[in-house]
Design an enzyme around this catalytic site. Structure first.
Site, PDB file in Angstrom:
ATOM      1  N   GLU A   1       0.931  -0.986  -0.574  1.00 25.29           N
ATOM      2  CA  GLU A   1       0.022  -0.093  -0.170  1.00 25.29           C
ATOM      3  C   GLU A   1       0.503   1.507   0.109  1.00 25.29           C
ATOM      4  O   GLU A   1       2.120   1.247   0.392  1.00 25.29           O
ATOM      5  CB  GLU A   1      -1.325   0.162   1.687  1.00 25.29           C
ATOM      6  CG  GLU A   1      -2.371  -0.598   1.212  1.00 25.29           C
ATOM      7  CD  GLU A   1      -2.992   0.051   0.199  1.00 25.29           C
ATOM      8  OE1 GLU A   1      -2.990   1.246  -0.217  1.00 25.29           O
ATOM      9  OE2 GLU A   1      -4.441   0.089   0.567  1.00 25.29           O
ATOM     10  N   ASP A   2       0.216   2.072  -0.443  1.00 17.98           N
ATOM     11  CA  ASP A   2       1.002   3.453  -0.573  1.00 17.98           C
ATOM     12  C   ASP A   2       1.095   4.005   1.061  1.00 17.98           C
ATOM     13  O   ASP A   2       1.881   4.967   1.574  1.00 17.98           O
ATOM     14  CB  ASP A   2       0.817   4.839  -1.480  1.00 17.98           C
ATOM     15  CG  ASP A   2      -1.187   4.698  -1.512  1.00 17.98           C
ATOM     16  OD1 ASP A   2      -1.802   4.006  -0.782  1.00 17.98           O
ATOM     17  OD2 ASP A   2      -1.520   5.599  -2.259  1.00 17.98           O
TER      18      ASP A   2
ATOM     19  N   ARG B   1       2.201  12.414  -8.682  1.00 16.33           N
ATOM     20  CA  ARG B   1       2.573  11.034  -8.376  1.00 16.33           C
ATOM     21  C   ARG B   1       4.456  10.472  -8.243  1.00 16.33           C
ATOM     22  O   ARG B   1       4.426  10.123  -7.926  1.00 16.33           O
ATOM     23  CB  ARG B   1       1.658   9.729  -9.209  1.00 16.33           C
ATOM     24  CG  ARG B   1       0.466   9.992  -8.620  1.00 16.33           C
ATOM     25  CD  ARG B   1       0.167   8.215  -9.665  1.00 16.33           C
ATOM     26  NE  ARG B   1      -1.794   8.691  -9.510  1.00 16.33           N
ATOM     27  CZ  ARG B   1      -2.629   8.087  -8.937  1.00 16.33           C
ATOM     28  NH1 ARG B   1      -2.020   7.670  -7.071  1.00 16.33           N
ATOM     29  NH2 ARG B   1      -3.434   8.040  -7.959  1.00 16.33           N
TER      30      ARG B   1
ATOM     31  N   PHE C   1      -2.967  15.416   4.289  1.00 13.58           N
ATOM     32  CA  PHE C   1      -2.944  15.468   2.696  1.00 13.58           C
ATOM     33  C   PHE C   1      -1.519  15.666   2.444  1.00 13.58           C
ATOM     34  O   PHE C   1      -0.784  17.042   2.054  1.00 13.58           O
ATOM     35  CB  PHE C   1      -3.868  15.806   2.430  1.00 13.58           C
ATOM     36  CG  PHE C   1      -3.965  15.707   0.789  1.00 13.58           C
ATOM     37  CD1 PHE C   1      -5.389  14.562   0.578  1.00 13.58           C
ATOM     38  CD2 PHE C   1      -3.326  16.168   0.078  1.00 13.58           C
ATOM     39  CE1 PHE C   1      -5.254  13.855  -0.321  1.00 13.58           C
ATOM     40  CE2 PHE C   1      -3.617  15.240  -0.978  1.00 13.58           C
ATOM     41  CZ  PHE C   1      -4.770  14.281  -1.371  1.00 13.58           C
TER      42      PHE C   1
ATOM     43  N   ASP D   1      -5.108   4.954   5.831  1.00 12.37           N
ATOM     44  CA  ASP D   1      -5.717   6.381   6.650  1.00 12.37           C
ATOM     45  C   ASP D   1      -6.975   5.275   7.414  1.00 12.37           C
ATOM     46  O   ASP D   1      -6.199   5.061   8.257  1.00 12.37           O
ATOM     47  CB  ASP D   1      -5.675   6.965   5.158  1.00 12.37           C
ATOM     48  CG  ASP D   1      -6.979   8.414   5.843  1.00 12.37           C
ATOM     49  OD1 ASP D   1      -6.240   8.095   7.560  1.00 12.37           O
ATOM     50  OD2 ASP D   1      -7.322   9.074   5.637  1.00 12.37           O
TER      51      ASP D   1
HETATM   52  P1  5GP Z   1      -8.069   4.212   3.369  1.00 13.13           P
HETATM   53  O1  5GP Z   1      -9.531   3.095   2.970  1.00 13.13           O
HETATM   54  O2  5GP Z   1      -7.051   3.763   4.291  1.00 13.13           O
HETATM   55  O3  5GP Z   1      -9.253   4.999   4.612  1.00 13.13           O
HETATM   56  O4  5GP Z   1      -7.450   4.864   2.590  1.00 13.13           O
HETATM   57  C1  5GP Z   1      -6.496   4.432   1.898  1.00 13.13           C
HETATM   58  C2  5GP Z   1      -6.496   5.488   0.354  1.00 13.13           C
HETATM   59  O5  5GP Z   1      -6.808   6.511   0.564  1.00 13.13           O
HETATM   60  C3  5GP Z   1      -4.843   5.371  -0.020  1.00 13.13           C
HETATM   61  O6  5GP Z   1      -4.889   4.229  -0.944  1.00 13.13           O
HETATM   62  C4  5GP Z   1      -4.876   6.444  -0.528  1.00 13.13           C
HETATM   63  O7  5GP Z   1      -5.073   6.693  -1.624  1.00 13.13           O
HETATM   64  C5  5GP Z   1      -6.401   7.109  -0.232  1.00 13.13           C
HETATM   65  N1  5GP Z   1      -5.208   8.526   1.230  1.00 13.13           N
HETATM   66  C6  5GP Z   1      -5.079   8.456   2.815  1.00 13.13           C
HETATM   67  N2  5GP Z   1      -4.593   9.220   2.974  1.00 13.13           N
HETATM   68  C7  5GP Z   1      -4.422  10.140   1.857  1.00 13.13           C
HETATM   69  C8  5GP Z   1      -3.338  11.104   1.670  1.00 13.13           C
HETATM   70  O8  5GP Z   1      -2.954  11.983   2.416  1.00 13.13           O
HETATM   71  N3  5GP Z   1      -2.948  11.862  -0.259  1.00 13.13           N
HETATM   72  C9  5GP Z   1      -3.460  10.808  -0.400  1.00 13.13           C
HETATM   73  N4  5GP Z   1      -2.770  11.684  -1.744  1.00 13.13           N
HETATM   74  N5  5GP Z   1      -4.004   9.652  -0.672  1.00 13.13           N
HETATM   75  C10 5GP Z   1      -3.825   9.301   0.487  1.00 13.13           C
END
Ligand code: 5GP
Length: 198
Positions: free
Chosen positions: A102-103, A168, A155, A106
């Site tokens: 994963e990147d 990206r 963010f 959150d």
């Molecule tokens: P989760 O389902 O854990 O809330 O979301 C994960 C996804 O939300 C990540 O793969 C990403 O696409 C997006 N995301 C969450 N926080 C950030 C952030 O600080 N920056 C960006 N660019 N994307 C985020």
């Protein structure tokens, strides 16, 4: 100052190219040790985890690579917290050891969705290696086994992470300038329906 320069849109750098290279080496070497004697399937989550995936896997031994894309709707009027499968992986993973790349994690919803999916399909084991772990954002329980960096609740963009599909390709991770969300921003980014929800 060159106006056509993405670096101008970054308020501050959180993790430099060097920091990230070190994290990729640390996590990749740990994975190589932990999966010695096994051939895991690296499951890279499109599009954000692509850079992290290729950098980490250089330090690993035998491993296959697959891709998956899930989209999550944070807040919003339609389906708060709903996660959709956008691109499915192309192989049978029953009985396999999976490493989700994963990147950023959150709320944890995307991860929970993928773990449920993989377990339903008979994965032998599922672990997670994420470049960033935004622990303060958790809404559901989601554990990251291999972490690049614990990131504060801001963010961030760069090194795979986007804002409206841009940034990206920055080699580092940084925080965007608030002026980028401003409609009066020079028109380099389409700001019609925005303000990041993270
Ligand atoms: P989760 O389902 O854990 O809330 O979301 C994960 C996804 O939300 C990540 O793969 C990403 O696409 C997006 N995301 C969450 N926080 C950030 C952030 O600080 N920056 C960006 N660019 N994307 C985020």
């Amino acid at each position: 100052m060159n106006q056509w320069d993405m670096n101008n849109d970054i308020e501050r750098v959180l993790y430099s190219e060097k920091d990230i290279a070190e994290a990729a080496k640390r996590v990749g070497s740990q994975l190589a040790a932990d999966y010695e004697g096994r051939t895991p399937v690296i499951l890279s989550v499109l599009k954000g985890a692509v850079l992290w995936t290729v950098d980490v896997m250089r330090y690993m031994q035998y491993a296959e690579v697959e891709f998956i894309d899930v989209s999550s709707y944070h807040g919003g009027i339609a389906s708060a917290g709903e996660v959709d499968l956008v691109v499915d992986l192309q192989t049978d993973i029953a009985g396999r050891d999976i490493i989700i790349m994963e990147d950023i994690v959150d709320t944890g919803r995307s991860l929970q969705f993928m773990k449920d999916l993989l377990e339903a399909r008979g994965a032998k084991s599922v672990k997670v290696a994420s470049l960033l772990d935004k622990k303060d954002g958790r809404v559901v329980e989601a554990h990251v086994d291999y972490v690049g960096f614990d990131v504060p609740k801001a963010f961030v963009v760069g090194y795979g992470l986007d804002y409206k599909q841009l940034y990206r390709n920055l080699p580092y991770v940084g925080v965007l300038k608030p002026s980028v969300y401003n409609p009066e921003h020079a028109g380099l980014v389409d700001t019609t329906d925005i303000t990041p929800e993270h």
